[in-house]
Motif scaffolding. Structure first.
Motif, PDB file in Angstrom:
ATOM      1  N   GLU A 218      45.752  28.199  39.943  1.00 57.23           N
ATOM      2  CA  GLU A 218      46.859  28.073  40.534  1.00 57.23           C
ATOM      3  C   GLU A 218      46.646  27.428  42.163  1.00 57.23           C
ATOM      4  O   GLU A 218      47.381  26.533  42.352  1.00 57.23           O
ATOM      5  CB  GLU A 218      47.933  29.169  40.655  1.00 57.23           C
ATOM      6  CG  GLU A 218      48.245  29.718  39.225  1.00 57.23           C
ATOM      7  CD  GLU A 218      49.010  30.933  39.432  1.00 57.23           C
ATOM      8  OE1 GLU A 218      49.144  31.609  40.568  1.00 57.23           O
ATOM      9  OE2 GLU A 218      49.733  31.097  38.462  1.00 57.23           O
TER      10      GLU A 218
ATOM     11  N   HIS B  45      45.186  23.861  41.767  1.00 58.03           N
ATOM     12  CA  HIS B  45      46.341  22.666  41.375  1.00 58.03           C
ATOM     13  C   HIS B  45      47.218  22.568  42.334  1.00 58.03           C
ATOM     14  O   HIS B  45      47.414  21.337  42.811  1.00 58.03           O
ATOM     15  CB  HIS B  45      46.956  23.468  40.140  1.00 58.03           C
ATOM     16  CG  HIS B  45      48.021  22.424  39.940  1.00 58.03           C
ATOM     17  ND1 HIS B  45      47.895  21.430  38.986  1.00 58.03           N
ATOM     18  CD2 HIS B  45      49.490  22.496  39.746  1.00 58.03           C
ATOM     19  CE1 HIS B  45      48.980  20.567  38.761  1.00 58.03           C
ATOM     20  NE2 HIS B  45      50.038  21.433  39.246  1.00 58.03           N
ATOM     21  N   GLN B  46      47.570  23.657  43.294  1.00 58.83           N
ATOM     22  CA  GLN B  46      48.658  23.468  44.262  1.00 58.83           C
ATOM     23  C   GLN B  46      47.869  22.573  45.499  1.00 58.83           C
ATOM     24  O   GLN B  46      48.644  21.874  46.162  1.00 58.83           O
ATOM     25  CB  GLN B  46      48.960  24.632  44.853  1.00 58.83           C
ATOM     26  CG  GLN B  46      50.215  24.816  45.816  1.00 58.83           C
ATOM     27  CD  GLN B  46      51.281  24.756  44.849  1.00 58.83           C
ATOM     28  OE1 GLN B  46      51.575  25.451  43.893  1.00 58.83           O
ATOM     29  NE2 GLN B  46      52.499  23.856  45.293  1.00 58.83           N
TER      30      GLN B  46
ATOM     31  N   LYS C 179      43.211  32.770  36.633  1.00 52.20           N
ATOM     32  CA  LYS C 179      44.427  32.016  36.628  1.00 52.20           C
ATOM     33  C   LYS C 179      44.791  31.798  38.406  1.00 52.20           C
ATOM     34  O   LYS C 179      45.403  30.770  38.497  1.00 52.20           O
ATOM     35  CB  LYS C 179      45.584  33.267  36.341  1.00 52.20           C
ATOM     36  CG  LYS C 179      46.969  32.649  36.244  1.00 52.20           C
ATOM     37  CD  LYS C 179      47.912  33.813  35.447  1.00 52.20           C
ATOM     38  CE  LYS C 179      49.255  33.204  35.533  1.00 52.20           C
ATOM     39  NZ  LYS C 179      49.936  33.511  36.635  1.00 52.20           N
TER      40      LYS C 179
END
Length: 283
Positions: free
Chosen positions: A181, A184-185, A177
């Protein structure tokens, strides 16, 4: 052209019995705005390569050009280069040291001569870009989760407003996870700003999902340099040097061998799902 590496070689322990040629005649051109992935097994030269791009290491031979200037010219400013080419090391949370998050991210801008107020404005903007909640700005960085610490470390480089961001294994040690994250950022940041990003990674899924181009390093040399689909079409050659293709590549080749008309060049889960769906409906 943002960065050009012209016949770069680097030798550790030159003229000693421990001499190791870490880079061997590497030539690369990295245009502005590209998201480039660099992969390779441990000891392939990938981390050594990126440390040359902001002058932390100096090539044994060859030249590096940043925006048309040779960084090895005697009048070239390495301080300026490092403000424009930001490098975030593997496990960057080890670089955190200030009393609170905002102060830590302010360190780089203040080093560039900005006032405290100017530095805080840059730091707050960088923290917003990496998606760190404002309520954490005045918290000790050592009390954050691993993923949050990673965001703070990246923000510390972004606060200096670099033109190029180099990330050396930015998801190392994170759970799935946290890894998703962070990546993606980073991709969102690249899309919104057009910044040049270099991602060093050992995860084939990560580079397949996010980058525009992949450079494969092997024994200090560039083995492949192409778009993900072309690079992962050499999955058997990658296996021979201790790497692999994304899992979907193996699944699609297995389906192909069983008579399904799938596109084996698909490299992401979304692409694989689409080609498998078409193949099943077409039977």
């Amino acid at each position: 052209m943002s960065i050009i590496l012209d016949h770069i070689s680097y030798v550790y322990g030159g003229d000693t019995p421990l001499e190791v040629r870490a880079l061997d005649d590497v030539c690369l051109q990295i245009p502005d705005g590209q998201f480039l992935g660099i992969i390779g097994h441990t000891g392939s030269g990938k981390s050594t390569l990126v440390q040359h791009m902001n002058g932390l290491l100096k090539a044994t031979s060859g030249h590096i050009y940043f925006n048309g200037e040779d960084i090895y010219d005697k009048d070239f400013s390495m301080k300026k280069l490092r403000s424009k080419v930001g490098l975030v090391f593997q496990y960057p949370e080890y670089q955190l040291f200030e009393i609170d998050v905002l102060s830590d991210v302010c360190f780089g801008p203040k080093n560039l001569g900005l006032s405290r107020k100017e530095a805080e404005l840059k730091a707050a903007g960088a923290l917003r870009k990496v998606g760190l909640p404002m309520e954490l700005y005045y918290q000790s960085p050592f009390e954050l989760s691993g993923g949050q610490k990673r965001r703070v470390a990246i923000a510390g480089v972004l606060a200096m407003e670099p033109e190029v961001l180099i990330l050396d294994e930015p998801t190392a040690g994170l759970d799935p996870k946290g890894r998703d994250e962070i990546l993606h950022q980073i991709k969102q940041l690249q899309t919104e700003t057009g910044m040049t990003i270099l991602l060093v990674s050992h995860s084939m899924e990560d580079v397949a999902e996010y980058v525009d181009r992949i450079v494969v390093m092997n024994r200090g040399r560039v083995l492949y340099d192409d778009v993900p689909k072309k690079v992962f079409s050499h999955y058997k050659e990658l296996e021979a040097i201790g790497l692999a293709a994304p899992q979907v590549t193996y699944i699609l080749h297995e389906l192909k061998s069983r008579g399904f008309d799938v596109d084996t060049a698909s490299t992401t889960i979304e692409e694989a799902a689409e080609t498998v769906s078409r193949a099943v409906l077409g039977r």
